[in-house]
Design an enzyme around this catalytic site. Structure first.
Site, PDB file in Angstrom:
ATOM      1  N   LYS A   3       0.830  -1.208   0.000  1.00  8.34           N
ATOM      2  CA  LYS A   3       0.000   0.000   0.000  1.00  8.34           C
ATOM      3  C   LYS A   3       0.869   1.263   0.000  1.00  8.34           C
ATOM      4  O   LYS A   3       2.101   1.180   0.181  1.00  8.34           O
ATOM      5  CB  LYS A   3      -0.903  -0.030   1.239  1.00  8.34           C
ATOM      6  CG  LYS A   3      -1.896  -1.197   1.283  1.00  8.34           C
ATOM      7  CD  LYS A   3      -2.835  -0.967   2.469  1.00  8.34           C
ATOM      8  CE  LYS A   3      -3.647  -2.175   2.823  1.00  8.34           C
ATOM      9  NZ  LYS A   3      -4.548  -1.905   3.977  1.00  8.34           N
ATOM     10  N   PHE A  51     -14.835   3.815   8.399  1.00  3.09           N
ATOM     11  CA  PHE A  51     -13.487   4.180   7.938  1.00  3.09           C
ATOM     12  C   PHE A  51     -13.371   4.205   6.415  1.00  3.09           C
ATOM     13  O   PHE A  51     -12.281   4.431   5.878  1.00  3.09           O
ATOM     14  CB  PHE A  51     -12.435   3.238   8.548  1.00  3.09           C
ATOM     15  CG  PHE A  51     -12.641   1.772   8.238  1.00  3.09           C
ATOM     16  CD1 PHE A  51     -12.215   1.216   7.029  1.00  3.09           C
ATOM     17  CD2 PHE A  51     -13.271   0.934   9.162  1.00  3.09           C
ATOM     18  CE1 PHE A  51     -12.396  -0.130   6.746  1.00  3.09           C
ATOM     19  CE2 PHE A  51     -13.463  -0.425   8.882  1.00  3.09           C
ATOM     20  CZ  PHE A  51     -13.028  -0.948   7.668  1.00  3.09           C
ATOM     21  N   ARG A  79      -1.803 -14.515   3.883  1.00  4.35           N
ATOM     22  CA  ARG A  79      -2.474 -13.885   5.036  1.00  4.35           C
ATOM     23  C   ARG A  79      -1.630 -14.091   6.291  1.00  4.35           C
ATOM     24  O   ARG A  79      -1.553 -13.213   7.140  1.00  4.35           O
ATOM     25  CB  ARG A  79      -3.891 -14.459   5.231  1.00  4.35           C
ATOM     26  CG  ARG A  79      -4.916 -14.041   4.195  1.00  4.35           C
ATOM     27  CD  ARG A  79      -5.227 -12.560   4.133  1.00  4.35           C
ATOM     28  NE  ARG A  79      -5.778 -12.009   5.343  1.00  4.35           N
ATOM     29  CZ  ARG A  79      -6.417 -10.832   5.403  1.00  4.35           C
ATOM     30  NH1 ARG A  79      -6.577 -10.092   4.302  1.00  4.35           N
ATOM     31  NH2 ARG A  79      -6.873 -10.369   6.531  1.00  4.35           N
ATOM     32  N   THR A  85      -5.019  -7.643  10.813  1.00  2.00           N
ATOM     33  CA  THR A  85      -5.381  -6.343  10.240  1.00  2.00           C
ATOM     34  C   THR A  85      -4.779  -5.197  11.055  1.00  2.00           C
ATOM     35  O   THR A  85      -4.241  -4.243  10.506  1.00  2.00           O
ATOM     36  CB  THR A  85      -6.917  -6.206  10.171  1.00  2.00           C
ATOM     37  OG1 THR A  85      -7.420  -7.291   9.390  1.00  2.00           O
ATOM     38  CG2 THR A  85      -7.321  -4.892   9.541  1.00  2.00           C
ATOM     39  N   ARG A  96       2.973  -6.857   9.048  1.00  2.00           N
ATOM     40  CA  ARG A  96       2.295  -5.798   9.800  1.00  2.00           C
ATOM     41  C   ARG A  96       2.821  -5.705  11.229  1.00  2.00           C
ATOM     42  O   ARG A  96       2.966  -4.611  11.785  1.00  2.00           O
ATOM     43  CB  ARG A  96       0.785  -6.045   9.778  1.00  2.00           C
ATOM     44  CG  ARG A  96       0.161  -5.742   8.410  1.00  2.00           C
ATOM     45  CD  ARG A  96      -1.233  -6.302   8.314  1.00  2.00           C
ATOM     46  NE  ARG A  96      -1.958  -5.822   7.129  1.00  2.00           N
ATOM     47  CZ  ARG A  96      -3.156  -6.255   6.758  1.00  2.00           C
ATOM     48  NH1 ARG A  96      -3.755  -7.185   7.482  1.00  2.00           N
ATOM     49  NH2 ARG A  96      -3.749  -5.778   5.689  1.00  2.00           N
ATOM     50  N   GLU A 120     -10.086  -9.560  -7.239  1.00  2.00           N
ATOM     51  CA  GLU A 120      -9.093  -8.489  -7.150  1.00  2.00           C
ATOM     52  C   GLU A 120      -8.067  -8.578  -8.286  1.00  2.00           C
ATOM     53  O   GLU A 120      -7.673  -7.553  -8.847  1.00  2.00           O
ATOM     54  CB  GLU A 120      -8.417  -8.536  -5.770  1.00  2.00           C
ATOM     55  CG  GLU A 120      -9.405  -8.127  -4.671  1.00  2.00           C
ATOM     56  CD  GLU A 120      -8.934  -8.446  -3.254  1.00  2.00           C
ATOM     57  OE1 GLU A 120      -7.780  -8.867  -3.087  1.00  2.00           O
ATOM     58  OE2 GLU A 120      -9.750  -8.286  -2.321  1.00  2.00           O
TER      59      GLU A 120
HETATM   60  P1  IDP Z   1      -7.480  -6.766   5.893  1.00  2.00           P
HETATM   61  O1  IDP Z   1      -6.687  -5.738   5.135  1.00  2.00           O
HETATM   62  O2  IDP Z   1      -6.671  -7.430   6.965  1.00  2.00           O
HETATM   63  O3  IDP Z   1      -8.159  -7.767   4.980  1.00  2.00           O
HETATM   64  P2  IDP Z   1     -10.102  -5.551   6.260  1.00  2.00           P
HETATM   65  O4  IDP Z   1     -11.000  -5.798   7.415  1.00  2.00           O
HETATM   66  O5  IDP Z   1     -10.481  -6.165   4.951  1.00  2.00           O
HETATM   67  O6  IDP Z   1      -8.627  -5.985   6.690  1.00  2.00           O
HETATM   68  O7  IDP Z   1      -9.974  -3.984   6.102  1.00  2.00           O
HETATM   69  C1  IDP Z   1      -9.405  -3.425   4.936  1.00  2.00           C
HETATM   70  C2  IDP Z   1      -8.477  -2.298   5.342  1.00  2.00           C
HETATM   71  O8  IDP Z   1      -9.240  -1.256   5.903  1.00  2.00           O
HETATM   72  C3  IDP Z   1      -7.460  -2.663   6.426  1.00  2.00           C
HETATM   73  O9  IDP Z   1      -6.302  -3.269   5.903  1.00  2.00           O
HETATM   74  C4  IDP Z   1      -7.159  -1.312   7.026  1.00  2.00           C
HETATM   75  O10 IDP Z   1      -6.204  -0.602   6.249  1.00  2.00           O
HETATM   76  C5  IDP Z   1      -8.494  -0.620   6.939  1.00  2.00           C
HETATM   77  N1  IDP Z   1      -9.237  -0.737   8.191  1.00  2.00           N
HETATM   78  C6  IDP Z   1      -9.853  -1.833   8.684  1.00  2.00           C
HETATM   79  N2  IDP Z   1     -10.426  -1.588   9.866  1.00  2.00           N
HETATM   80  C7  IDP Z   1     -10.149  -0.288  10.126  1.00  2.00           C
HETATM   81  C8  IDP Z   1     -10.481   0.578  11.229  1.00  2.00           C
HETATM   82  O11 IDP Z   1     -11.130   0.181  12.206  1.00  2.00           O
HETATM   83  N3  IDP Z   1     -10.018   1.861  11.135  1.00  2.00           N
HETATM   84  C9  IDP Z   1      -9.290   2.324  10.080  1.00  2.00           C
HETATM   85  N4  IDP Z   1      -8.963   1.542   9.025  1.00  2.00           N
HETATM   86  C10 IDP Z   1      -9.387   0.256   9.057  1.00  2.00           C
HETATM   87 MG    MG Z   2      -9.692  -7.568   3.645  1.00  2.00          MG
END
Ligand code: IDP
Ligand code: MG
Length: 144
Positions: A3, A51, A79, A85, A96, A120
């Site tokens: 990213k 968000f 993963r 996350t 991460r 994707e």
């Molecule tokens: P992932 O990237 O681990 O699959 P997802 O739940 O799909 O997680 O969320 C996508 C992206 O959105 C995350 O990687 C993160 O950058 C952002 N994100 C997820 N939850 C939050 C939050 O609570 N606050 C701010 N950004 C968030």
């Molecule tokens: Mg995701």
């Protein structure tokens, strides 16, 4: 995908090394600054989350590096390489966990299922941009 924070912090090489070191194969790669349209499609599942707007603005703010990665159990393994996350909750040893602190700046994305990987990949790559080749030493990674 690496990213905008990962690219801007100069972590491209470190992220790619972890993928290669594991034995997974990169079969497509491009640097791309996502536009709003692509960003919203990519993160469509989150469109109603609080968000979402900040996520779209972050992901379009600077270039990303998109990759198509191949290998046995590649989705599950990637993963586990990227970690949780929220980087604060992600074990040391994961990308991460090693490089991030806040959830909104968590360096990498990885598809969470075969279905989302297909969806994707189609957003980011055409058929011709994906290559077939043999990595040296595959016989020393896989049992068969
Ligand atoms: P992932 O990237 O681990 O699959 P997802 O739940 O799909 O997680 O969320 C996508 C992206 O959105 C995350 O990687 C993160 O950058 C952002 N994100 C997820 N939850 C939050 C939050 O609570 N606050 C701010 N950004 C968030
Ligand atoms: Mg995701």
């Amino acid at each position: 995908m690496i990213k905008p924070d990962g690219v801007s912090r100069g972590l491209i090489g470190k992220v790619i090394s972890r993928i290669e070191d594991k034995g997974l194969k990169i079969v497509g790669m491009k640097m791309i600054k996502l536009d709003e349209n692509l960003a919203k499609k990519h993160y469509a599942e989150h469109k109603d989350k609080p968000f979402f707007e900040s996520l779209i603005s972050f992901i379009t703010s600077a270039p990303s590096v998109a990759m198509a990665i191949e290998g046995k159990d590649a989705v599950r393994i990637l993963r586990s390489i990227i970690g949780n996350t929220d980087p604060k909750e992600s074990p040391i040893g994961t990308i991460r966990g090693d490089f991030g602190i806040d959830v909104g700046k968590n360096i990498v994305h990885a598809s969470d299922s075969i279905e989302s990987a297909k969806r994707e990949l189609e957003l980011f790559f055409s058929e011709e941009e994906l290559v077939k080749y043999k990595r040296a030493g595959e016989e020393w990674i896989y049992e068969s």
